[in-house]
Design an enzyme around this catalytic site. Structure first.
Site, PDB file in Angstrom:
ATOM      1  CG  ASP A  50      -1.648  -1.311   1.385  1.00 39.14           C
ATOM      2  OD1 ASP A  50      -2.624  -1.516   0.672  1.00 39.14           O
ATOM      3  OD2 ASP A  50      -1.199  -2.147   2.196  1.00 39.14           O
ATOM      4  CD  GLN A  99       9.200   2.207  -3.498  1.00 41.22           C
ATOM      5  OE1 GLN A  99       9.260   3.418  -3.623  1.00 41.22           O
ATOM      6  NE2 GLN A  99       8.045   1.557  -3.486  1.00 41.22           N
ATOM      7  NE  ARG A 132       5.935  -9.378   0.168  1.00 40.62           N
ATOM      8  CZ  ARG A 132       6.380  -9.336   1.411  1.00 40.62           C
ATOM      9  NH1 ARG A 132       7.029 -10.376   1.905  1.00 40.62           N
ATOM     10  NH2 ARG A 132       6.173  -8.275   2.170  1.00 40.62           N
ATOM     11  N   GLY A 133       3.028  -9.780  -4.076  1.00 35.30           N
ATOM     12  CA  GLY A 133       2.162  -8.614  -3.891  1.00 35.30           C
ATOM     13  C   GLY A 133       1.850  -7.862  -5.161  1.00 35.30           C
ATOM     14  CD  GLU A 134      -1.146  -3.184  -6.803  1.00 31.48           C
ATOM     15  OE1 GLU A 134      -2.032  -3.812  -6.191  1.00 31.48           O
ATOM     16  OE2 GLU A 134      -1.332  -2.067  -7.327  1.00 31.48           O
ATOM     17  CG  ASP A 135       5.770  -1.069  -5.980  1.00 29.28           C
ATOM     18  OD1 ASP A 135       5.331  -0.505  -7.005  1.00 29.28           O
ATOM     19  OD2 ASP A 135       6.834  -0.749  -5.449  1.00 29.28           O
ATOM     20  CB  SER A 136       8.091  -6.581  -5.486  1.00 32.03           C
ATOM     21  OG  SER A 136       7.117  -7.509  -5.058  1.00 32.03           O
TER      22      SER A 136
HETATM   23  O1  TRH Z   1       4.774  -6.060   0.708  1.00 36.11           O
HETATM   24  P1  TRH Z   1       3.826  -6.685  -0.210  1.00 36.11           P
HETATM   25  O2  TRH Z   1       3.493  -8.076   0.057  1.00 36.11           O
HETATM   26  O3  TRH Z   1       2.532  -5.840  -0.275  1.00 36.11           O
HETATM   27  C1  TRH Z   1       1.228  -6.403  -0.335  1.00 36.11           C
HETATM   28  C2  TRH Z   1       0.609  -6.325  -1.650  1.00 36.11           C
HETATM   29  O4  TRH Z   1       0.653  -5.047  -2.185  1.00 36.11           O
HETATM   30  C3  TRH Z   1      -0.832  -6.784  -1.570  1.00 36.11           C
HETATM   31  O5  TRH Z   1      -1.433  -6.719  -2.802  1.00 36.11           O
HETATM   32  C4  TRH Z   1      -1.543  -5.923  -0.595  1.00 36.11           C
HETATM   33  O6  TRH Z   1      -2.842  -6.271  -0.505  1.00 36.11           O
HETATM   34  C5  TRH Z   1      -0.837  -6.071   0.703  1.00 36.11           C
HETATM   35  O7  TRH Z   1       0.512  -5.669   0.593  1.00 36.11           O
HETATM   36  C6  TRH Z   1      -1.495  -5.261   1.768  1.00 36.11           C
HETATM   37  O8  TRH Z   1       4.437  -6.658  -1.693  1.00 36.11           O
HETATM   38  P2  TRH Z   1       4.674  -5.457  -2.726  1.00 36.11           P
HETATM   39  O9  TRH Z   1       3.382  -4.890  -3.222  1.00 36.11           O
HETATM   40  O10 TRH Z   1       5.583  -5.972  -3.729  1.00 36.11           O
HETATM   41  O11 TRH Z   1       5.407  -4.327  -1.901  1.00 36.11           O
HETATM   42  C7  TRH Z   1       6.713  -4.461  -1.465  1.00 36.11           C
HETATM   43  C8  TRH Z   1       7.427  -3.125  -1.523  1.00 36.11           C
HETATM   44  O12 TRH Z   1       8.661  -3.238  -0.830  1.00 36.11           O
HETATM   45  C9  TRH Z   1       7.758  -2.672  -2.937  1.00 36.11           C
HETATM   46  O13 TRH Z   1       7.544  -1.282  -3.062  1.00 36.11           O
HETATM   47  C10 TRH Z   1       9.230  -2.978  -3.066  1.00 36.11           C
HETATM   48  C11 TRH Z   1       9.690  -2.743  -1.668  1.00 36.11           C
HETATM   49  N1  TRH Z   1      10.965  -3.358  -1.278  1.00 36.11           N
HETATM   50  C12 TRH Z   1      12.007  -2.539  -0.889  1.00 36.11           C
HETATM   51  O14 TRH Z   1      11.881  -1.310  -0.931  1.00 36.11           O
HETATM   52  N2  TRH Z   1      13.182  -3.112  -0.480  1.00 36.11           N
HETATM   53  C13 TRH Z   1      13.363  -4.441  -0.433  1.00 36.11           C
HETATM   54  O15 TRH Z   1      14.464  -4.907  -0.055  1.00 36.11           O
HETATM   55  C14 TRH Z   1      12.275  -5.276  -0.845  1.00 36.11           C
HETATM   56  C15 TRH Z   1      12.458  -6.764  -0.825  1.00 36.11           C
HETATM   57  C16 TRH Z   1      11.103  -4.709  -1.251  1.00 36.11           C
END
Ligand code: TRH
Length: 376
Positions: A18, A253, A269-273
Site C-alpha cells: 500500500d 525502494q 510478490r504482492g503488487e509493487d515488486s
Molecule cells: O509487501 P507486499 O506483500 O505488499 C502487499 C501487496 O501489495 C498486496 O497486494 C496488498 O494487498 C498487501 O501488501 C497489503 O508486496 P509489494 O506490493 O511488492 O510491496 C513491497 C514493496 O517493498 C515494494 O515497493 C518494493 C519494496 N521493497 C524494498 O523497498 N526493499 C526491499 O528490499 C524489498 C524486498 C522490497
C-alpha cells in the site's frame, strides 16, 4: 499562481504494497507532472523501511518534493485538495468527506484500486459511484490491458535500467557485499511464507546449474532458515549442493529496482515488486497475495492468460504455467523448476518482449493526470 495540489490517502493494511505504490505514485506526480502532493500515511514505520531517511514519528516531513503527513487519529481538520486519491478503498476521514461536499468547487475523488489482470477490470475502470453525501467517487483501476489505468512506470525507467551495465551491476552487488560466483544464476527471493519453498530450494541445490540466491530479510527467511537447519541473519551465507544462499538487508525502494536488474531471475510478490520485476525485463516468479476463498487464484490465472500468451511457444508456456502454479498452489517445485530451466532462453526473451509491450502503454500517473484534465 499556486500549483494544483493532490492528496493521497494510504492505510497500511499489512506489508509494504500500500505504501510502496502510493509513495511511488506521489513521487512521480511531483517529479514528472509538477504537482504538489500530500501523502497521508497511517503507519510511518512502514514508510521508513522504504525511505530510510524518513522519520517514523514526524507529523509532517518532506521527501523528494512530497509532503508526507502522519494520518492523525482522530482526524484534524485540513484543507481539501482539488484531487483526492483514496488508495485501495482506505476510506477517507468522515470530516474530510464532509469538507469536500461543503466546497463551492468540487474536488475529483478517485479510488485507486488494486492491480488485477481480470477482464472485468476494464469495464469498471473510470466508473463513478455515489457516496452517502451524493458526492461522486471514480474507480481507477491499474492494469495490463489498454482499457485500464495502466501501470506505474517512471519516465526514463527503462533507459536507466539499460544503462545499468556490467560494471554498475558489480558495483551495486558489492555495495550489498554480494560477490558474483562464476557461472551461477543470480536469483532474488521476495515472497510470503510458502510451503513450496523447501522443494524449490532442494531442486536448486540438486540442480544442473550453480545458483546464487539472494534473500532480502523478511517473511521468506524463516522458511529458508528452517530448510537450512540454521538461522541466517542479514549478511550471512550458507551453501547446500549447488545452491549458495545469502541474506540481504531490506534495501531502500529505489535500490530494490537495481537488485531486480542485477539478478537473472526474480521471485516477487504482492503488487509493487511484481510490477517492478516486469520492468526489469527479466524472468520472474510471482507469489500472489493470498485472499479469502482463494479468489487470488482467479487473479493469478487472469494474469497468466495474458502473460503466457505473449508470443510464447507452447512448451515454454507450459513450463511457465507449471512453475507459477506450483508456487502459488503449495505444490512440489522440483519438476516445474527443471522444466523452467529447460526453456530458460525462450523465457528470458519472453520477459523482454512482455516488458516492451507493456511499456508501450500510457503509465498510470500520466493516465491519472489525463483523467483529471478530462474531468475538469
Ligand atoms: O509487501 P507486499 O506483500 O505488499 C502487499 C501487496 O501489495 C498486496 O497486494 C496488498 O494487498 C498487501 O501488501 C497489503 O508486496 P509489494 O506490493 O511488492 O510491496 C513491497 C514493496 O517493498 C515494494 O515497493 C518494493 C519494496 N521493497 C524494498 O523497498 N526493499 C526491499 O528490499 C524489498 C524486498 C522490497
Amino acid at each position: 499562481m499556486s500549483r494544483p495540489s493532490w492528496d493521497i490517502f494510504c492505510k497500511v493494511v499489512d506489508n509494504f504494497g500500500d505504501i510502496g505504490v502510493t509513495w511511488r505514485l506521489a513521487r512521480q506526480l511531483v517529479a514528472e507532472h509538477g504537482l504538489q502532493v500530500r501523502l497521508w500515511v497511517d503507519h510511518l514505520p512502514s514508510f521508513v523501511r522504504l525511505c530510510p531517511q524518513a522519520m517514523a514519528n514526524a507529523p509532517q516531513q518532506w521527501h523528494e518534493g512530497v509532503q508526507i503527513r502522519q494520518w492523525p487519529e482522530p482526524w484534524q481538520p485540513a484543507q481539501v485538495a482539488p484531487v483526492v486519491i483514496e488508495a485501495f478503498g482506505c476510506k477517507l476521514p468522515e470530516a474530510y468527506v464532509q469538507a469536500m461536499a461543503a466546497q463551492a468547487q468540487l474536488s475529483l475523488w478517485l479510488n485507486l484500486d488494486y492491480l488485477s489482470a481480470e477482464p472485468w477490470v476494464g469495464g469498471c475502470h473510470g466508473l463513478p459511484s455515489f457516496s452517502a453525501t451524493g458526492y461522486r467517487k471514480f474507480f481507477f483501476f491499474p492494469g495490463f490491458r489498454p482499457d485500464t489505468g495502466g501501470l506505474l512506470r517512471e519516465q526514463g525507467l527503462l533507459a536507466r535500467r539499460d544503462a545499468f551495465d556490467e560494471a554498475a551491476r558489480e558495483r551495486f552487488l558489492r555495495s550489498l557485499s554480494v560477490i558474483r560466483r562464476p557461472g551461477a544464476l543470480l536469483v532474488s527471493l521476495f515472497a510470503y511464507e510458502n510451503p513450496s519453498l523447501p522443494s524449490w530450494l532442494g531442486a536448486m541445490a540438486a540442480g544442473p546449474l550453480p545458483i546464487q540466491l539472494l534473500v532480502p530479510e523478511g517473511k521468506a527467511l524463516g522458511d529458508v532458515n528452517h530448510w537450512l537447519g540454521q538461522p541466517l541473519a542479514v549478511g550471512e551465507q550458507a551453501e547446500r549442493g549447488r545452491l549458495h544462499i545469502q541474506v540481504l538487508p531490506f534495501v531502500p525502494q529505489q535500490d530494490y529496482d537495481r537488485l531486480l536488474w542485477a539478478c537473472d531471475f526474480n521471485a516477487v510478490r504482492g503488487e509493487d515488486s511484481f510490477v517492478r520485476a516486469q520492468w526489469a525485463g527479466r524472468p520472474m516468479l510471482w507469489h500472489i497475495y493470498r485472499q479469502d476463498e482463494d479468489v487470488h487464484l482467479d487473479k493469478l490465472e487472469a494474469f497468466l492468460e495474458l502473460y503466457s500468451q505473449c508470443g510464447l511457444p507452447v512448451p515454454a508456456q507450459a513450463a511457465l504455467l507449471g512453475l507459477w502454479r506450483a508456487w502459488n498452489r503449495s505444490l512440489d517445485m522440483a519438476a516445474p523448476w527443471q522444466q523452467w530451466l529447460a526453456h530458460r532462453e525462450t523465457l528470458v526473451e519472453h520477459a523482454r518482449q512482455w516488458c516492451a509491450e507493456q511499456a508501450a502503454r500510457l503509465d498510470l500517473a500520466t493516465a491519472l493526470v489525463k483523467f483529471h484534465r478530462n474531468w475538469l
